[in-house]
Design a protein around this motif. Structure first.
Motif, mmCIF file in Angstrom:
data_model
loop_
_atom_site.group_PDB
_atom_site.id
_atom_site.type_symbol
_atom_site.label_atom_id
_atom_site.label_comp_id
_atom_site.label_asym_id
_atom_site.label_seq_id
_atom_site.Cartn_x
_atom_site.Cartn_y
_atom_site.Cartn_z
ATOM 1 N N GLN A 1 0.833 -1.208 0.000
ATOM 2 C CA GLN A 1 0.000 0.000 0.000
ATOM 3 C C GLN A 1 0.864 1.253 0.000
ATOM 4 O O GLN A 1 0.564 2.235 -0.709
ATOM 5 N N ASP A 2 1.930 1.235 0.791
ATOM 6 C CA ASP A 2 2.828 2.387 0.860
ATOM 7 C C ASP A 2 3.493 2.639 -0.488
ATOM 8 O O ASP A 2 3.578 3.784 -0.947
ATOM 9 N N LEU A 3 3.950 1.566 -1.138
ATOM 10 C CA LEU A 3 4.587 1.716 -2.450
ATOM 11 C C LEU A 3 3.611 2.255 -3.492
ATOM 12 O O LEU A 3 3.933 3.177 -4.247
ATOM 13 N N MET A 4 2.394 1.690 -3.534
ATOM 14 C CA MET A 4 1.420 2.120 -4.527
ATOM 15 C C MET A 4 1.026 3.581 -4.317
ATOM 16 O O MET A 4 0.913 4.353 -5.272
ATOM 17 N N LYS A 5 0.817 3.957 -3.063
ATOM 18 C CA LYS A 5 0.438 5.336 -2.757
ATOM 19 C C LYS A 5 1.557 6.304 -3.133
ATOM 20 O O LYS A 5 1.307 7.384 -3.688
ATOM 21 N N THR A 6 2.793 5.914 -2.857
ATOM 22 C CA THR A 6 3.926 6.794 -3.157
ATOM 23 C C THR A 6 4.147 6.909 -4.651
ATOM 24 O O THR A 6 4.405 8.001 -5.171
#
Length: 467
Positions: A166-171
């Motif tokens: 989730q962190d990677l996709m959001k970033t």
């Protein structure tokens, strides 16, 4: 003064590169060029690109940046790696792990985890549920089990990898990263978004490396408990026949990354789109449940439908196909690159040209589909129906996880509709069927909730195993 000089130098270099590129193409008959270069700022980019075909025809050129993505500082990943003999060996190893390494365990794991998911949903029965988050955790747990084995029993690891994805996709989707695709030289300037992305990638790599290390410490030669075991041992078996390079542990590392990035949110989004469409079309949901009750009743020849026997549920298969047609999660296929000069529709396509098929455009083509914007699963039940097989891409870069994704869609929707009736959280509170307008190249569904009403004792009859 130094900064101004650097900006001037970069501008001159970019201009010289552009002029050199145009000079090399001066004698070719190229497709028409779309003016401008800020196409990534368009809301719902695939639909915008589809509208350009009305003015320019089915083939045209445009500037999208397409700079190298910050994915790994070591071995290339499968989705964006350069097409080469080494890349093909890397892809073959990962595909073999999916198809051979987990052949006997894939469907039982998906079934078990889906049943546990339905039990958790039954606890929340009647209350509004943010279903996409639940699907996302489910698909991440499936990838965790297939990749790291049944020893992954604690929820902490699943949640850790889920949060990481989730962190990677959001970033990646943040404007401070997207703008680097249009103005590449900005990566040389301070950028908090780029720093956060690098931190997220470091965290991801640390988590994957820890799992690889644990596997190497407990692995038994000639045996594999999961995909990671299979790939680690396969690095030595899969020899690259020609060309430089050799498969390394880093390739296994990036295969694991691809499985999590490509196999979590994509399938969760497709499941969420399916629920949204069924909320809008309760008559289709009713027919699906009638089909399930008929095939999974105590008097049926077999009270369990395996994926191999999915033909017994034609409407469910047609519904999945229609959701994939209308909302392919990656509507613009992964970039391809021509390996030699070619032509299409009379236009010259030089070697090295990046080609991006508009999958959603093909799915909404009025010359192929009747009422293409309408949700009509029955179109796939008609004799000679178009199979609609483009949702997972095409060519050499077709989605490696297609077989797993189709299995998950089938099992999860079967069990969900068998156990629950899908209802809006309140009267008239239906989810939007329009994608998030500014979601990059993915078709993300806008957040919504659903109530899961248990269907009663008869819903559990289909859980009996065939003897």
């Amino acid at each position: 003064m130094v900064l101004a000089g650097l900006l001037l130098l970069l501008t001159l270099l970019a201009g010289a590169h552009l002029l050199w590129g145009r000079w090399k193409l001066r004698n070719l008959h190229l497709p028409p060029l779309v003016p401008g270069f800020l196409h990534l700022l368009q809301p719902n980019l695939p639909i915008h690109l589809l509208s350009l075909t009305e003015k320019l025809g089915p083939v045209y050129r445009l500037r999208l940046g397409l700079q190298d993505k910050l994915v790994s500082q070591r071995c290339q990943d499968i989705s964006l790696g350069d097409y080469s003999v080494l890349w093909k060996a890397h892809k073959k190893l990962t595909r073999s792990a999916l198809l051979l390494g987990t052949r006997s365990s894939m469907e039982p794991w998906v079934e078990q985890l889906t049943q546990e998911f339905c039990e958790r949903m039954r606890v929340q029965a009647g209350a509004p549920v943010t279903i996409h988050k639940e699907f996302s955790l489910l698909t991440c747990s499936i990838i965790c089990y297939l990749t790291f084995g049944d020893k992954v029993k604690e929820d902490t690891l699943v949640h850790a990898f889920h949060d990481c994805v989730q962190d990677l996709m959001k970033t990646w989707d943040h404007w401070s990263i997207q703008i680097l695709d249009m103005v590449p030289f900005l990566r040389f300037f301070p950028n908090p978004g780029l720093w956060r992305l690098k931190q997220a990638i470091e965290n991801r790599d640390h988590m994957v490396e820890k799992q690889l290390r644990l596997h190497k410490e407990s692995m038994v030669a000639g045996q594999w408990r999961d995909m990671t075991d299979y790939m680690l041992q396969g690095v030595g078996r899969h020899r690259v026949e020609e060309g430089p390079g050799q498969l390394l542990e880093g390739h296994v590392h990036m295969s694991v990354v691809d499985l999590f990035i490509g196999g979590t949110e994509t399938t969760a989004s497709t499941l969420s789109w399916a629920v949204a469409f069924l909320l809008h079309h309760p008559e289709i949901q009713r027919r699906l449940q009638e089909e399930l009750d008929r095939e999974l009743s105590p008097g049926a020849s077999c009270s369990r439908v395996t994926y191999k026997d999915r033909g017994r549920l034609p409407l469910l298969n047609a519904t999945i196909a229609e959701v994939l047609r209308l909302r392919p999660v990656v509507p613009l296929a992964l970039p391809h690159r021509t390996t030699r000069p070619t032509s299409i529709f009379g236009y010259d396509i030089p070697e090295g040209t990046v080609v991006i098929p508009n999958l959603q455009g093909a799915h909404l083509d009025e010359t192929v589909w009747e009422q293409p914007h309408e949700f009509r699963p029955d179109r796939f039940l008609e004799p000679g129906a178009n199979p609609g097989a483009l949702a997972f891409g095409c060519g050499a870069r077709v989605c490696l996880g297609e077989s797993l994704a189709r299995l998950e869609l089938f099992v999860v929707l079967l069990r969900l509709l068998q156990a629950f009736t899908l209802l809006p959280p309140s009267a008239g509170a239906l989810p939007s069927l329009q994608p998030d307008p500014y979601c990059g190249v993915n078709l993300k569904i806008q957040p919504f909730q659903v109530r899961l009403q248990p269907r009663g004792v008869e819903a559990g009859l289909g859980e009996r195993q065939c003897q």
